[in-house]
Design an enzyme around this catalytic site. Structure first.
Site, PDB file in Angstrom:
ATOM      1  N   VAL A  11       0.825  -1.210   0.000  1.00 19.15           N
ATOM      2  CA  VAL A  11       0.000   0.000   0.000  1.00 19.15           C
ATOM      3  C   VAL A  11       0.859   1.260   0.000  1.00 19.15           C
ATOM      4  O   VAL A  11       0.659   2.170  -0.804  1.00 19.15           O
ATOM      5  CB  VAL A  11      -0.970  -0.008   1.202  1.00 19.15           C
ATOM      6  N   GLU A 154      -7.577   2.244   2.221  1.00 16.03           N
ATOM      7  CA  GLU A 154      -7.157   1.973   0.836  1.00 16.03           C
ATOM      8  C   GLU A 154      -7.918   0.767   0.277  1.00 16.03           C
ATOM      9  O   GLU A 154      -8.108  -0.214   0.968  1.00 16.03           O
ATOM     10  CB  GLU A 154      -5.638   1.716   0.820  1.00 16.03           C
ATOM     11  N   LYS A 157      -6.267  -3.269  -5.244  1.00 12.45           N
ATOM     12  CA  LYS A 157      -6.126  -4.731  -5.313  1.00 12.45           C
ATOM     13  C   LYS A 157      -4.690  -5.040  -5.712  1.00 12.45           C
ATOM     14  O   LYS A 157      -4.181  -4.458  -6.678  1.00 12.45           O
ATOM     15  CB  LYS A 157      -6.991  -5.347  -6.425  1.00 12.45           C
ATOM     16  N   LYS A 210     -14.168   0.225   5.245  1.00 14.62           N
ATOM     17  CA  LYS A 210     -13.124  -0.666   4.720  1.00 14.62           C
ATOM     18  C   LYS A 210     -13.411  -2.123   5.110  1.00 14.62           C
ATOM     19  O   LYS A 210     -13.347  -3.039   4.286  1.00 14.62           O
ATOM     20  CB  LYS A 210     -11.762  -0.215   5.256  1.00 14.62           C
ATOM     21  N   ASN A 214     -14.444  -5.373   2.512  1.00 18.41           N
ATOM     22  CA  ASN A 214     -13.737  -6.654   2.414  1.00 18.41           C
ATOM     23  C   ASN A 214     -14.601  -7.812   2.891  1.00 18.41           C
ATOM     24  O   ASN A 214     -14.557  -8.904   2.323  1.00 18.41           O
ATOM     25  CB  ASN A 214     -12.421  -6.595   3.205  1.00 18.41           C
ATOM     26  N   CYS A 266      -5.354  -9.448   3.221  1.00 17.43           N
ATOM     27  CA  CYS A 266      -6.481  -8.619   3.649  1.00 17.43           C
ATOM     28  C   CYS A 266      -7.727  -9.405   4.061  1.00 17.43           C
ATOM     29  O   CYS A 266      -8.143  -9.327   5.222  1.00 17.43           O
ATOM     30  CB  CYS A 266      -6.845  -7.630   2.549  1.00 17.43           C
ATOM     31  N   LYS A 327      -3.159 -14.964  -5.353  1.00 12.53           N
ATOM     32  CA  LYS A 327      -3.970 -14.720  -6.549  1.00 12.53           C
ATOM     33  C   LYS A 327      -3.027 -14.311  -7.673  1.00 12.53           C
ATOM     34  O   LYS A 327      -1.851 -14.000  -7.416  1.00 12.53           O
ATOM     35  CB  LYS A 327      -5.022 -13.642  -6.295  1.00 12.53           C
TER      36      LYS A 327
END
Ligand SMILES: NC(=O)c1ccc[n+]([C@@H]2O[C@H](COP(=O)([O-])OP(=O)(O)OC[C@H]3O[C@@H](n4cnc5c(N)ncnc54)[C@H](O)[C@@H]3O)[C@@H](O)[C@H]2O)c1
Length: 450
Positions: A11, A154, A157, A210, A214, A266, A327
């Protein structure tokens, strides 16, 4: 504007580089001396598409610099972003140690009015704790310097972080001071010239937004995984169901891909933290607990399929594994499904040859050295090399080069033409015609060659 970003991870580095790209003068600070030394020599600590170009361009233009000294950076800036990690404590709550360390440091060195921006993902009420930590240090110094604390979570991705930061769906700013609001509006206006996507709200609402975002995304994933598991038992192909529900504009296609579980730095920690926040105020978060439980089980699913085929004792078996990162598009392996699978396979006596396009260094950092030393885990140099003589291929991360591989070549390299597809990347019908036996997620209705 002169900005300081504290924490130079996924980030912080993206935030600093993108603000510099818009003409601001940015100092990125980190306590990790090696990281800062490397950044000064142009070596990035993370893989993130497009980031290297922006970093080097802005370093050359002298808009972006790196330092280990928060004190030096503070003297020059008027907005400070806190972008350090907030890993989970053992009870699931967010560990705020790093955020509060930075707050205390800011209080120790602050010399003029400043805006302190919480960009890290932090529980409701953290801005207040940051404010108190800074105020306590100022008081200890016997000085009275005004400052504002703002929440600006934030939403980037990993794998698409630069594009997300440069063209955000929205920017959330929680703030209760007019000065800070105007400054934040100025700062972000350059990222949203076409239409206003800057949402102001209370600090606590911004902090909650936030976690809610998520948790919602994690819920969609766990929901479709639950449906997939049910499909498997009812002889239904979940891919038809996914298309059938995704086409409903109220539902949409995003985040309803069945798979072997979500990971990353996250979703797992943020779902745990919001559960903890609920528990702490005496509220039972039944949906969120189920989301987490489904995901834990989902990460075991591929191993379950393998045991069903080969039995519990996997001694003498070797599997090819495609994809280690949590990912595609990132080298991040934090909480990756691959780790859960590797642990289970290796504990059952199997050997694994894995290939990931970028997560090789991360694999050495995240996984036990003993696996590499004993040969239980070998990292291949390319995706086909991993297949040589393996009992089966297990696909865990859907990197693009895995989507359209050369099946004929794969059939020749594998000991048996057998694929366990943890991300439903392949068409079982076509694979069946090519002589492969195939197991996906929630696709048990497809006829397989015997
Ligand atoms: N990674 C993501 O995709 C993502 C997306 C949105 C929000 N977030 C949130 O942003 C925060 C940061 O996440 P990340 O993935 O960038 O973390 P990270 O672990 O990649 O980076 C954190 C950095 O902070 C540094 N640091 C720790 N203490 C410090 C201190 N006192 N002074 C200076 N530097 C210090 C560490 O050395 C490290 O380089 C977390 O709260 C996370 O939940 C992450």
């Amino acid at each position: 504007m002169q900005l300081t970003v504290v924490g130079t991870g996924y980030v912080g580095l993206v935030t600093g580089a993108c603000f510099a790209e818009m003409g601001n003068e940015v100092t990125c600070v980190d306590i990790d001396e090696r990281k800062i030394e490397n950044l000064k020599r142009g070596i990035l600590p993370i893989y993130e598409p497009g980031l290297e170009t922006i970093v080097s361009g802005n370093v050359s233009a002298k808009r972006l610099q790196f330092s280990t000294s928060l004190q030096d950076a503070l003297a020059a800036s008027d907005v400070y972003f806190i972008a350090v990690g907030t890993p989970p404590n053992t009870d699931g709550s967010a560990d705020l140690r790093y955020v509060l360390d930075v707050a205390r440091d800011i209080g120790r060195y602050l010399s003029h009015y400043a805006i302190i921006v919480d960009k890290s993902t932090v529980p409701v009420g953290t801005a207040e704790r940051v404010r108190e930590a800074i105020a306590a240090e100022l008081q200890a110094r016997g000085v009275d310097i005004p400052f504002d604390v703002v929440s600006n979570p934030e939403f980037l991705k990993e794998g698409d972080a630069v594009a997300d930061f440069m063209r955000p769906d929205r920017v959330i700013v929680g703030c209760d001071s007019d000065t800070a609001r105007d400054r934040m509006r100025d700062l972000y206006a350059t990222f949203m010239r076409n239409h206003e996507r800057l949402l102001f709200m209370s600090v606590r609402a911004a902090e909650m937004t936030k976690y809610a975002a998520n948790a919602m995304l994690a819920t969609k994933i766990s929901f479709i995984n639950e449906i997939a598991n049910l499909c498997e038992r009812l002889d239904v192909d979940v891919e038809s169901v996914r298309r059938g529900i995704g086409s409903d504009s109220r539902i949409g296609y995003s985040f309803i891909y069945p798979g072997c579980g979500y990971g990353g730095s996250c979703f797992p920690k943020d779902v745990k933290a919001i559960i903890r926040m609920a528990d702490d105020c005496g509220f039972e978060p039944v949906v969120l607990k189920a989301v987490e439980a489904r995901n834990e089980q989902q990460k075991q699913l591929l191993f379950g399929h393998i045991v069903r085929e080969y039995g519990n004792d996997l001694k003498g078996r070797r599997f090819a594994l495609w994809g280690l990162a949590f990912k595609p598009g990132t080298d991040d392996m934090r909480e990756a499904s691959s780790i859960v699978l590797l642990n289970a396979l290796i504990a059952a006596g199997a050997r694994v040859t894995a290939y990931d396009p970028v997560a090789t260094q991360a694999a050495h950092a995240e996984l036990p050295e003993s696996w590499f030393k004993s040969g239980a885990l070998v990292l291949a140099n390319d995706q086909y090399q991993a297949l040589e003589g393996a009992d089966a291929l297990i696909l865990v991360t859907e990197w693009k080069p895995f989507r359209h591989p050369d099946f004929e070549r794969m059939g020749r390299l594998l000991k048996e033409p057998r694929i366990f597809d943890g991300r439903n990347q392949y068409d079982p019908q076509r694979l069946g015609e090519a002589g492969f036996r195939y197991t996906g997620i929630g696709r048990s209705n497809i006829r397989q060659p015997e």
